[in-house]
Design an enzyme around this catalytic site. Sequence first.
Site, mmCIF file in Angstrom:
data_model
loop_
_atom_site.group_PDB
_atom_site.id
_atom_site.type_symbol
_atom_site.label_atom_id
_atom_site.label_comp_id
_atom_site.label_asym_id
_atom_site.label_seq_id
_atom_site.Cartn_x
_atom_site.Cartn_y
_atom_site.Cartn_z
ATOM 1 N N ASN A 45 2.603 -0.338 -17.181
ATOM 2 C CA ASN A 45 3.334 -0.546 -15.931
ATOM 3 C C ASN A 45 3.767 0.773 -15.282
ATOM 4 O O ASN A 45 3.965 0.831 -14.071
ATOM 5 C CB ASN A 45 4.559 -1.417 -16.229
ATOM 6 C CG ASN A 45 5.581 -1.381 -15.117
ATOM 7 O OD1 ASN A 45 5.404 -2.015 -14.076
ATOM 8 N ND2 ASN A 45 6.651 -0.585 -15.296
ATOM 9 N N TYR A 58 -2.626 7.010 -4.754
ATOM 10 C CA TYR A 58 -2.099 5.803 -5.430
ATOM 11 C C TYR A 58 -3.129 4.666 -5.388
ATOM 12 O O TYR A 58 -3.388 4.000 -6.409
ATOM 13 C CB TYR A 58 -0.804 5.405 -4.717
ATOM 14 C CG TYR A 58 -0.037 4.256 -5.320
ATOM 15 C CD1 TYR A 58 0.922 4.472 -6.304
ATOM 16 C CD2 TYR A 58 -0.225 2.947 -4.871
ATOM 17 C CE1 TYR A 58 1.665 3.415 -6.829
ATOM 18 C CE2 TYR A 58 0.508 1.893 -5.385
ATOM 19 C CZ TYR A 58 1.450 2.126 -6.365
ATOM 20 O OH TYR A 58 2.179 1.086 -6.874
ATOM 21 N N TYR A 62 4.582 -5.931 -2.063
ATOM 22 C CA TYR A 62 5.788 -5.097 -1.921
ATOM 23 C C TYR A 62 6.973 -5.820 -2.568
ATOM 24 O O TYR A 62 7.333 -6.925 -2.174
ATOM 25 C CB TYR A 62 6.035 -4.790 -0.448
ATOM 26 C CG TYR A 62 5.106 -3.688 0.049
ATOM 27 C CD1 TYR A 62 5.557 -2.373 0.162
ATOM 28 C CD2 TYR A 62 3.775 -3.952 0.339
ATOM 29 C CE1 TYR A 62 4.706 -1.359 0.570
ATOM 30 C CE2 TYR A 62 2.909 -2.948 0.754
ATOM 31 C CZ TYR A 62 3.383 -1.654 0.864
ATOM 32 O OH TYR A 62 2.542 -0.649 1.263
HETATM 33 N N1 CAA Z 1 -0.910 2.946 10.045
HETATM 34 C C1 CAA Z 1 -1.292 3.725 11.060
HETATM 35 N N2 CAA Z 1 -0.656 4.854 11.411
HETATM 36 C C2 CAA Z 1 0.418 5.210 10.687
HETATM 37 C C3 CAA Z 1 0.858 4.449 9.583
HETATM 38 C C4 CAA Z 1 0.153 3.260 9.286
HETATM 39 N N3 CAA Z 1 0.501 2.470 8.267
HETATM 40 N N4 CAA Z 1 1.930 5.049 9.036
HETATM 41 C C5 CAA Z 1 2.156 6.159 9.766
HETATM 42 N N5 CAA Z 1 1.254 6.246 10.758
HETATM 43 C C6 CAA Z 1 1.119 7.296 11.761
HETATM 44 C C7 CAA Z 1 2.445 7.519 12.482
HETATM 45 O O1 CAA Z 1 2.599 6.557 13.513
HETATM 46 C C8 CAA Z 1 2.253 8.945 12.995
HETATM 47 O O2 CAA Z 1 1.440 8.934 14.140
HETATM 48 P P1 CAA Z 1 1.725 9.982 15.343
HETATM 49 O O3 CAA Z 1 1.649 11.323 14.708
HETATM 50 O O4 CAA Z 1 0.645 9.677 16.308
HETATM 51 O O5 CAA Z 1 3.105 9.607 15.802
HETATM 52 C C9 CAA Z 1 1.433 9.610 11.900
HETATM 53 O O6 CAA Z 1 0.846 8.532 11.124
HETATM 54 C C10 CAA Z 1 2.272 10.427 10.944
HETATM 55 O O7 CAA Z 1 3.372 9.637 10.538
HETATM 56 P P2 CAA Z 1 4.672 10.281 9.912
HETATM 57 O O8 CAA Z 1 5.259 11.283 10.850
HETATM 58 O O9 CAA Z 1 5.542 9.193 9.401
HETATM 59 O O10 CAA Z 1 4.021 11.126 8.731
HETATM 60 P P3 CAA Z 1 4.705 11.541 7.423
HETATM 61 O O11 CAA Z 1 3.860 12.615 6.854
HETATM 62 O O12 CAA Z 1 6.138 11.868 7.623
HETATM 63 O O13 CAA Z 1 4.670 10.220 6.502
HETATM 64 C C11 CAA Z 1 3.740 8.446 5.246
HETATM 65 C C12 CAA Z 1 3.554 9.398 6.416
HETATM 66 C C13 CAA Z 1 4.101 9.193 3.969
HETATM 67 C C14 CAA Z 1 2.417 7.729 5.018
HETATM 68 C C15 CAA Z 1 4.873 7.446 5.555
HETATM 69 O O14 CAA Z 1 4.552 6.795 6.755
HETATM 70 C C16 CAA Z 1 5.042 6.411 4.473
HETATM 71 O O15 CAA Z 1 5.736 6.630 3.492
HETATM 72 N N6 CAA Z 1 4.408 5.247 4.603
HETATM 73 C C17 CAA Z 1 4.503 4.177 3.637
HETATM 74 C C18 CAA Z 1 3.348 4.222 2.672
HETATM 75 C C19 CAA Z 1 3.471 3.051 1.743
HETATM 76 O O16 CAA Z 1 3.309 1.899 2.122
HETATM 77 N N7 CAA Z 1 3.773 3.308 0.481
HETATM 78 C C20 CAA Z 1 3.964 2.254 -0.454
HETATM 79 C C21 CAA Z 1 5.075 2.643 -1.362
HETATM 80 S S1 CAA Z 1 5.570 1.288 -2.400
HETATM 81 C C22 CAA Z 1 4.335 1.151 -3.506
HETATM 82 O O17 CAA Z 1 3.445 1.947 -3.587
HETATM 83 C C23 CAA Z 1 4.407 -0.047 -4.399
HETATM 84 C C24 CAA Z 1 3.228 -0.877 -4.215
HETATM 85 O O18 CAA Z 1 2.367 -0.912 -5.102
HETATM 86 C C25 CAA Z 1 3.078 -1.737 -3.025
#
Ligand code: CAA
Length: 240
Positions: free
Chosen positions: A82, A147, A179
Amino acid sequence: MGRVALVTGGSRGIGAAISKALKDAGYTVAATYAGNDEKAAAFTEETGIKTYKWNVGSYEESAAGIAKVEADLGPVDVVVANAGITRDAPFHKMTPQQWQEVIDTNLTGVFNTVHPLWNGMRDRGFGRVVVISSINGQKGQFGQVNYAATKAGDLGIVKSLAQEGAAKGITANAICPGYIATEMVMAVPEKVREKIISGIPAGRLGEPEEIARCVVFLASDDASFINGSTISANGAQFFV
Ligand code: CAA
Protein backbone atom coordinates in the site's frame (compact mmCIF):
# COMPACT_ATOMS: atom_id res chain seq x y z
CA MET A 1 -4.24 -20.20 14.28
CA GLY A 2 -5.04 -16.75 12.92
CA ARG A 3 -3.38 -15.52 9.78
CA VAL A 4 -0.69 -12.85 9.72
CA ALA A 5 -1.01 -9.77 7.49
CA LEU A 6 1.59 -7.17 6.58
CA VAL A 7 0.46 -3.73 5.40
CA THR A 8 3.07 -1.32 4.07
CA GLY A 9 2.34 2.31 4.79
CA GLY A 10 -0.12 0.80 7.22
CA SER A 11 -0.27 3.43 9.95
CA ARG A 12 -1.77 6.33 7.98
CA GLY A 13 -4.42 7.07 5.38
CA ILE A 14 -5.87 4.15 3.44
CA GLY A 15 -3.20 1.88 4.95
CA ALA A 16 -4.36 2.58 8.51
CA ALA A 17 -7.93 1.71 7.59
CA ILE A 18 -6.69 -1.52 5.98
CA SER A 19 -4.63 -2.47 9.04
CA LYS A 20 -7.60 -1.90 11.35
CA ALA A 21 -10.07 -3.74 9.13
CA LEU A 22 -7.76 -6.77 8.89
CA LYS A 23 -7.29 -6.76 12.65
CA ASP A 24 -11.06 -6.59 13.14
CA ALA A 25 -11.37 -9.56 10.74
CA GLY A 26 -9.10 -11.63 13.00
CA TYR A 27 -5.66 -11.21 11.44
CA THR A 28 -2.51 -10.48 13.39
CA VAL A 29 -1.34 -7.32 11.64
CA ALA A 30 2.04 -5.67 11.16
CA ALA A 31 1.98 -2.15 9.74
CA THR A 32 5.05 -0.49 8.27
CA TYR A 33 5.81 3.21 8.14
CA ALA A 34 8.60 5.24 6.62
CA GLY A 35 9.26 8.25 8.80
CA ASN A 36 6.86 9.56 11.40
CA ASP A 37 7.71 7.76 14.68
CA GLU A 38 5.26 9.81 16.73
CA LYS A 39 2.27 9.07 14.49
CA ALA A 40 3.23 5.39 14.34
CA ALA A 41 3.46 5.18 18.14
CA ALA A 42 0.07 6.87 18.47
CA PHE A 43 -1.37 4.40 15.95
CA THR A 44 -0.04 1.42 17.94
CA GLU A 45 -1.39 2.89 21.15
CA GLU A 46 -4.83 3.44 19.61
CA THR A 47 -5.11 0.12 17.79
CA GLY A 48 -2.73 -2.36 19.41
CA ILE A 49 -1.25 -2.99 15.93
CA LYS A 50 2.55 -3.37 15.86
CA THR A 51 4.42 -0.96 13.63
CA TYR A 52 7.78 -1.44 11.92
CA LYS A 53 9.91 1.25 10.31
CA TRP A 54 11.64 0.74 6.99
CA ASN A 55 11.97 2.28 3.57
CA VAL A 56 10.11 0.09 1.08
CA GLY A 57 12.36 1.50 -1.64
CA SER A 58 15.30 -0.46 -0.20
CA TYR A 59 15.42 -4.22 -0.80
CA GLU A 60 17.84 -4.78 2.07
CA GLU A 61 15.68 -2.84 4.56
CA SER A 62 12.53 -4.60 3.36
CA ALA A 63 14.04 -8.08 3.61
CA ALA A 64 15.45 -7.37 7.08
CA GLY A 65 12.18 -5.80 8.24
CA ILE A 66 10.10 -8.69 6.96
CA ALA A 67 12.42 -11.18 8.68
CA LYS A 68 11.82 -9.29 11.94
CA VAL A 69 8.03 -9.28 11.43
CA GLU A 70 8.04 -13.03 10.77
CA ALA A 71 10.24 -13.68 13.82
CA ASP A 72 7.77 -11.68 15.95
CA LEU A 73 4.44 -12.78 14.50
CA GLY A 74 4.99 -15.86 12.34
CA PRO A 75 4.90 -16.35 8.56
CA VAL A 76 3.08 -13.64 6.62
CA ASP A 77 0.02 -15.01 4.80
CA VAL A 78 -1.40 -11.74 3.47
CA VAL A 79 0.66 -8.85 2.14
CA VAL A 80 -0.86 -5.51 1.22
CA ALA A 81 1.54 -3.34 -0.78
CA ASN A 82 0.00 0.00 0.00
CA ALA A 83 2.90 2.39 0.66
CA GLY A 84 2.93 5.19 -1.86
CA ILE A 85 3.93 8.80 -2.37
CA THR A 86 3.18 11.61 -4.79
CA ARG A 87 5.56 14.14 -6.30
CA ASP A 88 3.09 15.84 -8.63
CA ALA A 89 4.29 18.23 -11.31
CA PRO A 90 3.43 18.80 -14.95
CA PHE A 91 5.88 16.83 -17.09
CA HIS A 92 7.72 19.90 -18.33
CA LYS A 93 8.53 20.77 -14.70
CA MET A 94 9.07 17.23 -13.37
CA THR A 95 12.62 16.60 -12.19
CA PRO A 96 14.50 13.31 -12.50
CA GLN A 97 14.44 13.21 -8.69
CA GLN A 98 10.63 13.49 -8.60
CA TRP A 99 10.45 10.68 -11.14
CA GLN A 100 12.90 8.43 -9.27
CA GLU A 101 11.47 8.91 -5.77
CA VAL A 102 8.03 7.84 -6.94
CA ILE A 103 9.37 4.87 -8.94
CA ASP A 104 11.48 3.71 -5.97
CA THR A 105 8.65 3.84 -3.43
CA ASN A 106 5.54 2.98 -5.45
CA LEU A 107 6.87 0.46 -7.95
CA THR A 108 10.18 -0.97 -6.77
CA GLY A 109 8.61 -0.88 -3.30
CA VAL A 110 6.06 -3.47 -4.42
CA PHE A 111 8.82 -5.79 -5.65
CA ASN A 112 10.78 -5.26 -2.43
CA THR A 113 7.72 -6.05 -0.30
CA VAL A 114 6.41 -9.12 -2.10
CA HIS A 115 9.64 -10.77 -3.23
CA PRO A 116 11.02 -11.64 0.25
CA LEU A 117 7.65 -13.26 1.09
CA TRP A 118 7.06 -15.13 -2.15
CA ASN A 119 9.02 -18.33 -1.55
CA GLY A 120 7.45 -18.79 1.89
CA MET A 121 3.97 -18.44 0.39
CA ARG A 122 4.89 -20.95 -2.35
CA ASP A 123 6.25 -23.41 0.20
CA ARG A 124 3.16 -23.16 2.41
CA GLY A 125 0.74 -23.30 -0.55
CA PHE A 126 -1.14 -20.20 0.49
CA GLY A 127 -0.76 -16.47 0.00
CA ARG A 128 -2.70 -13.33 -0.66
CA VAL A 129 -1.05 -10.37 -2.38
CA VAL A 130 -3.07 -7.18 -2.64
CA VAL A 131 -1.51 -4.16 -4.32
CA ILE A 132 -3.06 -0.74 -3.88
CA SER A 133 -2.92 0.85 -7.32
CA SER A 134 -4.97 3.90 -8.32
CA ILE A 135 -7.59 5.24 -10.70
CA ASN A 136 -4.72 7.31 -12.09
CA GLY A 137 -2.87 4.16 -13.13
CA GLN A 138 -5.93 3.33 -15.23
CA LYS A 139 -6.65 6.72 -16.79
CA GLY A 140 -3.48 8.79 -16.32
CA GLN A 141 -3.58 12.19 -14.62
CA PHE A 142 -2.34 15.67 -15.49
CA GLY A 143 0.66 16.25 -13.22
CA GLN A 144 1.26 12.57 -12.45
CA VAL A 145 3.38 11.03 -15.21
CA ASN A 146 5.54 9.44 -12.50
CA TYR A 147 2.72 8.26 -10.22
CA ALA A 148 0.50 7.01 -13.06
CA ALA A 149 3.42 5.01 -14.47
CA THR A 150 3.89 3.23 -11.14
CA LYS A 151 0.21 2.57 -10.61
CA ALA A 152 -0.18 1.17 -14.13
CA GLY A 153 2.90 -0.93 -13.40
CA ASP A 154 1.14 -2.40 -10.35
CA LEU A 155 -1.49 -3.88 -12.65
CA GLY A 156 1.20 -5.62 -14.70
CA ILE A 157 2.75 -6.95 -11.51
CA VAL A 158 -0.44 -8.56 -10.20
CA LYS A 159 -1.43 -10.03 -13.57
CA SER A 160 1.98 -11.70 -13.81
CA LEU A 161 2.16 -12.78 -10.16
CA ALA A 162 -1.32 -14.25 -10.47
CA GLN A 163 -0.17 -16.56 -13.25
CA GLU A 164 2.93 -17.60 -11.30
CA GLY A 165 1.17 -18.07 -7.97
CA ALA A 166 -2.13 -19.67 -9.00
CA ALA A 167 -0.90 -23.27 -8.89
CA LYS A 168 0.62 -22.63 -5.46
CA GLY A 169 -2.51 -21.31 -3.76
CA ILE A 170 -1.44 -17.67 -4.05
CA THR A 171 -3.66 -14.92 -5.43
CA ALA A 172 -2.49 -11.46 -6.46
CA ASN A 173 -4.96 -8.68 -7.10
CA ALA A 174 -5.02 -4.91 -7.34
CA ILE A 175 -7.42 -2.33 -6.03
CA CYS A 176 -7.69 0.98 -7.86
CA PRO A 177 -9.06 3.54 -5.41
CA GLY A 178 -10.44 6.74 -6.82
CA TYR A 179 -10.00 9.96 -4.87
CA ILE A 180 -10.19 9.07 -1.18
CA ALA A 181 -10.36 11.47 1.79
CA THR A 182 -6.72 11.20 2.91
CA GLU A 183 -3.83 13.59 3.51
CA MET A 184 -2.54 12.75 0.02
CA VAL A 185 -5.66 14.04 -1.67
CA MET A 186 -5.98 16.97 0.74
CA ALA A 187 -2.50 18.05 -0.41
CA VAL A 188 -3.91 18.74 -3.90
CA PRO A 189 -4.54 22.49 -4.29
CA GLU A 190 -8.09 23.23 -3.12
CA LYS A 191 -9.32 24.62 -6.44
CA VAL A 192 -8.01 21.58 -8.31
CA ARG A 193 -9.53 19.26 -5.70
CA GLU A 194 -12.95 20.89 -6.01
CA LYS A 195 -12.81 20.39 -9.76
CA ILE A 196 -11.90 16.74 -9.28
CA ILE A 197 -14.77 16.15 -6.83
CA SER A 198 -17.22 17.76 -9.24
CA GLY A 199 -16.18 15.07 -11.75
CA ILE A 200 -17.04 12.19 -9.39
CA PRO A 201 -20.63 11.02 -10.04
CA ALA A 202 -20.95 9.94 -6.40
CA GLY A 203 -20.46 13.62 -5.53
CA ARG A 204 -17.92 12.95 -2.80
CA LEU A 205 -14.51 11.58 -1.98
CA GLY A 206 -14.30 7.94 -0.97
CA GLU A 207 -13.62 6.87 2.61
CA PRO A 208 -10.50 4.82 3.48
CA GLU A 209 -12.77 2.15 4.99
CA GLU A 210 -14.42 1.67 1.60
CA ILE A 211 -11.04 0.51 0.27
CA ALA A 212 -10.20 -1.49 3.39
CA ARG A 213 -13.34 -3.60 2.97
CA CYS A 214 -12.21 -4.56 -0.56
CA VAL A 215 -8.87 -5.72 0.88
CA VAL A 216 -10.51 -7.84 3.57
CA PHE A 217 -12.58 -9.55 0.89
CA LEU A 218 -9.62 -10.21 -1.43
CA ALA A 219 -7.63 -11.60 1.51
CA SER A 220 -10.39 -14.02 2.50
CA ASP A 221 -10.91 -17.65 1.49
CA ASP A 222 -14.10 -16.48 -0.26
CA ALA A 223 -11.94 -14.74 -2.87
CA SER A 224 -9.86 -17.82 -3.72
CA PHE A 225 -10.76 -17.85 -7.45
CA ILE A 226 -10.22 -14.11 -7.94
CA ASN A 227 -6.69 -13.82 -9.24
CA GLY A 228 -5.01 -11.16 -11.36
CA SER A 229 -8.04 -8.88 -11.06
CA THR A 230 -8.41 -5.19 -10.61
CA ILE A 231 -11.19 -3.87 -8.38
CA SER A 232 -12.08 -0.26 -9.06
CA ALA A 233 -13.57 1.72 -6.17
CA ASN A 234 -14.00 5.25 -7.44
CA GLY A 235 -17.61 6.44 -7.13
CA ALA A 236 -18.20 5.91 -10.88
CA GLN A 237 -15.49 8.41 -11.84
CA PHE A 238 -13.90 6.10 -14.40
CA PHE A 239 -14.61 2.75 -16.03
CA VAL A 240 -12.02 0.49 -17.63
N1 CAA B 1 -6.08 19.49 -16.98
C1 CAA B 1 -5.70 20.42 -17.85
N2 CAA B 1 -4.94 21.48 -17.51
C2 CAA B 1 -4.55 21.58 -16.23
C3 CAA B 1 -4.89 20.61 -15.27
C4 CAA B 1 -5.71 19.54 -15.69
N3 CAA B 1 -6.10 18.58 -14.84
N4 CAA B 1 -4.35 20.96 -14.09
C5 CAA B 1 -3.68 22.11 -14.30
N5 CAA B 1 -3.81 22.48 -15.58
C6 CAA B 1 -3.22 23.64 -16.24
C7 CAA B 1 -3.56 24.92 -15.48
O1 CAA B 1 -4.86 25.37 -15.84
C8 CAA B 1 -2.44 25.84 -15.95
O2 CAA B 1 -2.73 26.33 -17.23
P1 CAA B 1 -2.31 27.84 -17.63
O3 CAA B 1 -0.84 27.90 -17.42
O4 CAA B 1 -2.75 27.95 -19.04
O5 CAA B 1 -3.09 28.68 -16.66
C9 CAA B 1 -1.25 24.90 -16.12
O6 CAA B 1 -1.81 23.56 -16.19
C10 CAA B 1 -0.31 24.91 -14.94
O7 CAA B 1 -1.08 24.78 -13.76
P2 CAA B 1 -0.51 25.18 -12.34
O8 CAA B 1 -0.09 26.62 -12.35
O9 CAA B 1 -1.46 24.73 -11.30
O10 CAA B 1 0.83 24.34 -12.33
P3 CAA B 1 1.58 23.83 -11.09
O11 CAA B 1 2.93 23.46 -11.56
O12 CAA B 1 1.52 24.80 -9.97
O13 CAA B 1 0.75 22.54 -10.61
C11 CAA B 1 -0.18 20.36 -10.71
C12 CAA B 1 0.26 21.59 -11.50
C13 CAA B 1 0.92 19.88 -9.78
C14 CAA B 1 -0.48 19.26 -11.71
C15 CAA B 1 -1.42 20.70 -9.86
O14 CAA B 1 -2.41 21.19 -10.73
C16 CAA B 1 -1.97 19.50 -9.13
O15 CAA B 1 -1.52 19.17 -8.04
N6 CAA B 1 -2.94 18.80 -9.71
C17 CAA B 1 -3.55 17.64 -9.10
C18 CAA B 1 -2.91 16.37 -9.60
C19 CAA B 1 -3.63 15.21 -8.99
O16 CAA B 1 -4.78 14.93 -9.28
N7 CAA B 1 -2.97 14.49 -8.09
C20 CAA B 1 -3.59 13.41 -7.42
C21 CAA B 1 -3.11 13.40 -6.02
S1 CAA B 1 -4.02 12.25 -5.02
C22 CAA B 1 -3.48 10.76 -5.51
O17 CAA B 1 -2.56 10.62 -6.26
C23 CAA B 1 -4.23 9.59 -4.96
C24 CAA B 1 -4.81 8.82 -6.04
O18 CAA B 1 -4.33 7.71 -6.33
C25 CAA B 1 -6.02 9.29 -6.75
